[in-house]
Design a protein around this motif. Structure first.
Motif, mmCIF file in Angstrom:
data_model
loop_
_atom_site.group_PDB
_atom_site.id
_atom_site.type_symbol
_atom_site.label_atom_id
_atom_site.label_comp_id
_atom_site.label_asym_id
_atom_site.label_seq_id
_atom_site.Cartn_x
_atom_site.Cartn_y
_atom_site.Cartn_z
ATOM 1 N N LEU A 1 -3.987 3.797 -5.990
ATOM 2 C CA LEU A 1 -2.820 4.003 -5.034
ATOM 3 C C LEU A 1 -2.774 3.567 -4.144
ATOM 4 C CD1 LEU A 1 -1.247 7.295 -4.032
ATOM 5 C CD2 LEU A 1 -4.041 7.937 -3.559
ATOM 6 N N ASP A 2 -3.408 2.813 -3.226
ATOM 7 C CA ASP A 2 -3.499 2.074 -1.875
ATOM 8 C C ASP A 2 -2.770 1.156 -2.043
ATOM 9 O OD1 ASP A 2 -4.973 1.269 0.834
ATOM 10 O OD2 ASP A 2 -4.853 -0.769 -0.485
ATOM 11 N N ALA A 3 -2.235 0.350 -3.241
ATOM 12 C CA ALA A 3 -1.617 -0.512 -3.776
ATOM 13 C C ALA A 3 -0.432 -0.413 -4.120
ATOM 14 C CB ALA A 3 -1.721 -1.669 -5.333
ATOM 15 N N LEU A 4 -0.322 0.534 -4.534
ATOM 16 C CA LEU A 4 0.829 1.635 -4.665
ATOM 17 C C LEU A 4 2.243 1.677 -3.250
ATOM 18 C CD1 LEU A 4 0.430 3.679 -7.849
ATOM 19 C CD2 LEU A 4 2.123 1.614 -7.889
ATOM 20 N N LEU A 5 1.232 2.897 -2.503
ATOM 21 C CA LEU A 5 1.824 2.598 -1.014
ATOM 22 C C LEU A 5 1.853 2.184 -0.208
ATOM 23 C CD1 LEU A 5 -0.659 6.020 -0.551
ATOM 24 C CD2 LEU A 5 1.223 5.916 -1.580
ATOM 25 N N GLU A 6 1.330 0.733 -0.299
ATOM 26 C CA GLU A 6 1.471 -0.606 0.356
ATOM 27 C C GLU A 6 3.085 -1.452 -0.101
ATOM 28 O OE1 GLU A 6 -1.418 -2.910 1.296
ATOM 29 O OE2 GLU A 6 -2.578 -1.667 2.605
ATOM 30 N N VAL B 1 -1.070 11.511 3.311
ATOM 31 C CA VAL B 1 -2.459 10.462 2.546
ATOM 32 C C VAL B 1 -2.624 9.240 2.926
ATOM 33 C CG1 VAL B 1 -2.800 12.659 0.854
ATOM 34 C CG2 VAL B 1 -1.607 10.328 0.281
ATOM 35 N N ARG B 2 -0.889 8.220 3.443
ATOM 36 C CA ARG B 2 -1.589 7.055 2.911
ATOM 37 C C ARG B 2 -2.270 6.612 4.142
ATOM 38 N NH1 ARG B 2 3.857 4.058 2.740
ATOM 39 N NH2 ARG B 2 4.435 5.180 4.833
ATOM 40 N N ALA B 3 -2.052 6.598 5.243
ATOM 41 C CA ALA B 3 -3.434 5.975 6.269
ATOM 42 C C ALA B 3 -4.882 6.700 5.665
ATOM 43 C CB ALA B 3 -3.259 7.046 7.914
ATOM 44 N N GLN B 4 -4.923 8.137 5.238
ATOM 45 C CA GLN B 4 -6.702 8.198 4.928
ATOM 46 C C GLN B 4 -6.196 7.893 3.768
ATOM 47 O OE1 GLN B 4 -6.662 12.363 3.758
ATOM 48 N NE2 GLN B 4 -8.248 12.948 3.024
ATOM 49 N N VAL B 5 -5.765 7.144 2.292
ATOM 50 C CA VAL B 5 -6.467 6.922 1.024
ATOM 51 C C VAL B 5 -6.800 5.351 2.209
ATOM 52 C CG1 VAL B 5 -5.397 5.033 -0.710
ATOM 53 C CG2 VAL B 5 -5.086 8.195 -0.211
ATOM 54 N N HIS B 6 -6.187 5.116 3.295
ATOM 55 C CA HIS B 6 -6.713 3.237 3.051
ATOM 56 C C HIS B 6 -7.919 3.158 4.128
ATOM 57 C CE1 HIS B 6 -2.597 0.637 3.772
ATOM 58 N NE2 HIS B 6 -2.245 1.667 4.048
ATOM 59 N N LEU C 1 0.003 5.244 -12.209
ATOM 60 C CA LEU C 1 0.928 5.591 -11.616
ATOM 61 C C LEU C 1 0.725 7.171 -12.318
ATOM 62 C CD1 LEU C 1 2.761 5.826 -9.064
ATOM 63 C CD2 LEU C 1 4.779 5.031 -10.540
ATOM 64 N N GLY C 2 1.192 7.042 -13.949
ATOM 65 C CA GLY C 2 0.905 8.412 -14.528
ATOM 66 C C GLY C 2 -0.455 9.055 -14.271
ATOM 67 N N ARG C 3 -1.520 8.424 -14.463
ATOM 68 C CA ARG C 3 -2.909 9.223 -14.177
ATOM 69 C C ARG C 3 -2.866 9.590 -12.958
ATOM 70 N NH1 ARG C 3 -7.374 4.974 -15.345
ATOM 71 N NH2 ARG C 3 -8.781 7.087 -14.514
ATOM 72 N N GLY D 1 5.358 -4.456 -7.725
ATOM 73 C CA GLY D 1 4.267 -5.153 -5.931
ATOM 74 C C GLY D 1 2.508 -4.764 -6.411
ATOM 75 N N ALA D 2 2.799 -3.388 -6.559
ATOM 76 C CA ALA D 2 1.322 -2.803 -6.859
ATOM 77 C C ALA D 2 0.621 -4.214 -7.596
ATOM 78 C CB ALA D 2 1.149 -2.422 -7.120
ATOM 79 N N ALA D 3 1.310 -4.032 -8.881
ATOM 80 C CA ALA D 3 0.630 -4.632 -10.263
ATOM 81 C C ALA D 3 0.102 -6.520 -9.684
ATOM 82 C CB ALA D 3 1.130 -5.161 -11.310
ATOM 83 N N ALA D 4 1.390 -6.975 -9.079
ATOM 84 C CA ALA D 4 1.035 -8.844 -8.195
ATOM 85 C C ALA D 4 0.255 -8.475 -7.873
ATOM 86 C CB ALA D 4 2.105 -8.807 -8.290
ATOM 87 N N ARG D 5 -0.259 -7.529 -6.367
ATOM 88 C CA ARG D 5 -0.927 -7.530 -5.773
ATOM 89 C C ARG D 5 -2.626 -7.036 -6.393
ATOM 90 N NH1 ARG D 5 -1.655 -3.165 -0.789
ATOM 91 N NH2 ARG D 5 -4.189 -3.915 0.212
#
Length: 320
Positions: free
Chosen positions: A11-16, A66-71, A38-40, A22-26
């Motif tokens: 989730l953190d990678a997807l939001l960033e 929730v992005r900052a909270q996830v970070h 993402l589906g889960r 991009g999240a997969a590459a990271r």
């Protein structure tokens, strides 16, 4: 419900990154695997997280909230699970990528490289050039440490002020401004100038300072690097205004002259920046310490104050 911490990382990678690819590459996973994550996450949260808008994906209001909270949660988890063993520099093998301003590489890079080689011979440093546009390489983990004049603006980027230096005026030796006479703001503004900007900017803080005095200057060109600007100034009467620390080698090697700037301007800062994921990384913290020491050499004493106009001769009767 059993919580899978891997979903928090995803989730953190997807939001960033704002995209599955991009999240997969990271995270070094395949795009289908990230799509399944993402589906889960969608099933767990009951929210779409990212929705497609044309060719891009846009975070939902919930995701933004929730992005900052996830970070922060991920940072706390990494701190708890990070190994506490001491760092063995003699056996450490790692490559760090540093995106530093070219003048900082020339000025502080040799000291940093010498310190690294002396303490951890298995560590390699990759110095890469600054980009002409803002990038997310720090967030993606493609750059480990950044050093330039800009403080970090993103909440997940850490930063500290590692030094500062004052602006000076650089001209060729024998330049009219380097001769006799007081170097005033008026004489400075009347010269033809070159700015140094990787984005091609033709104005900067100098123009604001001149405007406060009711003055303006003529900028005839911008150069992408200090080296190019020095070449312009070496064979002409063009004037450059730069941080004093970045001019040292040019003054010595190219026969240029550095003069005090006849303007009131704050010192130019030097910031060291990194992503918060490295806060508890022992090897990264070690490198930051060495970089901090090397960049301390950037801090230079302020140039001598510009002399004011000569006072008029005293009346002969007053001198008696």
């Amino acid at each position: 419900m059993q919580l899978d911490l891997n979903l928090l990382t995803a989730l953190d990678a997807l939001l960033e990154e704002g995209s599955v690819a991009g999240a997969a590459a990271r995270l070094h996973v395949t795009a289908p695997a990230m799509s399944r994550s993402l589906g889960r996450i969608r099933r767990t949260t009951g929210d779409q997280i990212l929705v497609r808008t044309g060719r891009t994906m846009t975070p939902t209001p919930y995701a933004i909230a929730v992005r900052a909270q996830v970070h922060e949660l991920l940072h706390q988890v990494q701190g708890v699970l990070a190994p506490s063993r001491e760092l063995d520099l003699e056996t450490l093998e790692r490559t760090f990528t540093l995106r530093w301003h070219e003048s900082l590489v020339a000025l502080s890079g040799p000291a940093l490289l010498a310190a690294v080689r002396g303490q951890a011979p298995g560590v390699r440093l990759r110095f890469i050039a600054e980009s002409s546009v803002d990038t997310a390489e720090l967030r993606r983990g493609e750059v480990d440490l950044e050093a330039n004049a800009n403080p970090p603006s993103a909440p997940d980027i850490r930063g500290e002020r590692a030094g500062e230096t004052r602006l000076v005026l650089v001209v060729r030796r024998g330049h009219p401004l380097a001769g006799d006479g007081t170097l005033t703001a008026e004489r400075y503004a009347a010269a033809e100038h070159v700015t140094v900007s990787r984005r091609g900017n033709l104005d900067n803080a100098v123009d604001e300072a001149l405007a406060r005095l009711g003055l303006s200057r003529r900028v005839v060109a911008s150069a992408p690097t200090e080296a190019a600007a020095f070449a312009f100034a070496r064979d002409s009467d063009l004037v450059i205004s730069l941080p004093e620390a970045t001019t040292r080698s040019a003054v010595t090697d190219l026969g240029l002259a550095a003069l005090p700037l006849p303007l009131e301007l704050p010192s130019a800062p030097v910031y060291l920046s990194w992503h918060q994921r490295y806060d508890t990384d022992h090897a990264h913290a070690w490198l930051r310490g060495l970089a901090r020491t090397a960049l301390a050499s950037v801090a230079a004493p302020a140039p001598a104050p510009v002399p004011g106009p000569e006072p008029p001769p005293s009346d002969e009767r007053e001198s008696r």
